[in-house]
Design an enzyme around this catalytic site. Structure first.
Site, PDB file in Angstrom:
ATOM      1  N   LYS A  82       2.764   6.321  13.333  1.00 42.88           N
ATOM      2  CA  LYS A  82       1.341   6.382  13.690  1.00 42.88           C
ATOM      3  C   LYS A  82       0.932   7.809  14.065  1.00 42.88           C
ATOM      4  O   LYS A  82      -0.193   8.233  13.777  1.00 42.88           O
ATOM      5  CB  LYS A  82       1.055   5.424  14.848  1.00 42.88           C
ATOM      6  CG  LYS A  82       1.202   3.950  14.470  1.00 42.88           C
ATOM      7  CD  LYS A  82       0.126   3.489  13.496  1.00 42.88           C
ATOM      8  CE  LYS A  82       0.142   1.988  13.297  1.00 42.88           C
ATOM      9  NZ  LYS A  82      -0.886   1.520  12.365  1.00 42.88           N
ATOM     10  N   TYR A 125       7.707   3.141  14.814  1.00 39.43           N
ATOM     11  CA  TYR A 125       6.279   2.803  14.865  1.00 39.43           C
ATOM     12  C   TYR A 125       5.483   3.981  15.436  1.00 39.43           C
ATOM     13  O   TYR A 125       4.501   4.430  14.844  1.00 39.43           O
ATOM     14  CB  TYR A 125       6.087   1.563  15.725  1.00 39.43           C
ATOM     15  CG  TYR A 125       4.680   1.021  15.786  1.00 39.43           C
ATOM     16  CD1 TYR A 125       4.057   0.511  14.648  1.00 39.43           C
ATOM     17  CD2 TYR A 125       3.974   0.997  16.993  1.00 39.43           C
ATOM     18  CE1 TYR A 125       2.763  -0.008  14.716  1.00 39.43           C
ATOM     19  CE2 TYR A 125       2.695   0.465  17.061  1.00 39.43           C
ATOM     20  CZ  TYR A 125       2.095  -0.027  15.923  1.00 39.43           C
ATOM     21  OH  TYR A 125       0.817  -0.552  15.987  1.00 39.43           O
ATOM     22  N   VAL A 133       0.810  -1.222   0.000  1.00 39.47           N
ATOM     23  CA  VAL A 133       0.000   0.000   0.000  1.00 39.47           C
ATOM     24  C   VAL A 133       0.850   1.281   0.000  1.00 39.47           C
ATOM     25  O   VAL A 133       0.317   2.386  -0.142  1.00 39.47           O
ATOM     26  CB  VAL A 133      -1.003  -0.043   1.188  1.00 39.47           C
ATOM     27  CG1 VAL A 133      -0.284   0.087   2.518  1.00 39.47           C
ATOM     28  CG2 VAL A 133      -2.077   1.015   1.059  1.00 39.47           C
TER      29      VAL A 133
END
Ligand code: UDP
Length: 318
Positions: A152, A148, A60
């Site tokens: 986010k 991470y 993606v």
């Protein structure tokens, strides 16, 4: 109107696969997209023949083209366990940033609603406890977990910008520790490690002194929360998780008891920037979604044990 059509990125992962199954059960047409970096076809094997379900092997972070109507996009693609995102730091950053950008562009084109899988990691090693949504967090951007956490946080910022600029309907779920079937045995998280170690009679590896806390939510409860959030017209982050907090040492002991294992506990070094406490304040989810977890840890652990037992038998590891 015809059927509701949704794209689930990371649809072959732990949460993504449960989400795909729930949407298909609701009669939605589901396009599941996954590059299988940490996801697995085993998680969606039962859905493959279903006419409502379609799998696309795709990354993606590349330009995403989906022909036809699309009403919802659920962005769940990302390595999600500390072990996985330490092994794939650049891809973790890319899927949260570039991947989110592609998803939002697609949503603008299709006039679709976007649900983003954010995380309790946006709060980092929190200085406010329990964590409400209006706490801004305590994250080390350049630490090993930063790949991470910051991806986010960027994802949330990007989604808000698209919402404010183009009016794209967004939903942001800040997901706390979740467990259940379809977790990868070797994803390195506390629960898969402890279950596998206990079942194999190996020592359970508790990091640090085990006094750090987490709050574990059974996956079915979480999926119900996500389903309700999808239908609620609220663009700001909502915590989803189980507020019952427990130390990691206590969890290790509970798993030894449950499995009737003879395994001992061994203590290993605490990973860098490992949060000392974590517990969601779920007042917002209660008020907005009339949601709270229903499955107690004992019951959830029993169901999860059955899954890990079967998986280990398949791999001939016991
Ligand atoms: N942990 C542990 N032993 C393990 C794996 C993890 O003691 O074999 C600890 C880890 O250091 C953390 C907690 O368990 O404090 C939860 O870790 P997990 O990897 O499940 O996810 P996190 O909540 O840190 O994202």
């Amino acid at each position: 109107m015809g059927k509701i059509r949704a794209l689930v990125t990371g649809g072959a992962g732990f949460l993504g696969s449960h989400l795909c199954r729930r949407l298909v059960q609701e009669g939605w047409e589901v396009i599941c997209m996954d590059n299988l970096l940490t996801g697995s076809m085993d998680n969606i094997a039962d859905l493959l023949g279903n006419p409502l379900f379609q799998f696309i092997h795709y990354d993606v972070t590349q330009y995403v083209y989906v022909p036809g109507e699309l009403h919802y996009i659920l962005h769940f693609a990302s390595p999600a366990s500390p072990k996985d995102y330490l092994e794939h730091p650049i891809h973790t950053l890319k899927v949260g940033s570039l991947g989110t950008h592609k998803i939002l562009g697609l949503a603008k084109e299709k006039k679709a609603t976007v649900l983003l899988a954010s995380t309790s990691e946006v709060y980092g090693d929190p200085q406010v406890h329990p964590q409400p949504e209006d706490y801004w967090g305590h994250v080390n951007p350049i630490g090993p977990r930063g790949v991470y956490d910051e991806a986010k946080r960027f994802m949330e910022a990007m989604a808000m910008a698209y919402h404010r600029t183009y009016g794209i309907p967004i939903r942001i779920a800040r997901i706390f520790n979740t467990y259940g079937p379809n977790m990868r045995l070797n994803d390195g998280r506390a629960l898969p490690n402890f279950f596998c170690q206990a079942l194999k009679g190996e020592p359970l590896t508790v990091y640090g002194d085990g006094s750090q806390t987490r709050s574990f939510c059974y996956v079915d409860d979480l999926i119900e929360g996500l389903w309700r959030l999808l239908h609620c017209d609220y663009p700001y982050p909502v915590n989803l998780g189980n507020p019952e907090e427990v130390t990691i040492l206590q969890v290790a002991k509970e798993i030894i008891d449950l499995t009737k294992s003879k395994s001992k506990i061994v203590f290993k070094p605490l990973p860098v920037n490992d949060p000392k406490v974590r517990r969601p304040d779920i007042s917002k989810a209660k008020e907005l979604l009339n949601w709270e977890p229903k499955i107690p840890r004992k019951e959830g652990f029993k169901k999860t044990l059955e899954y890990f037992k079967t998986q280990l038998q398949h791999t001939h590891a016991v």
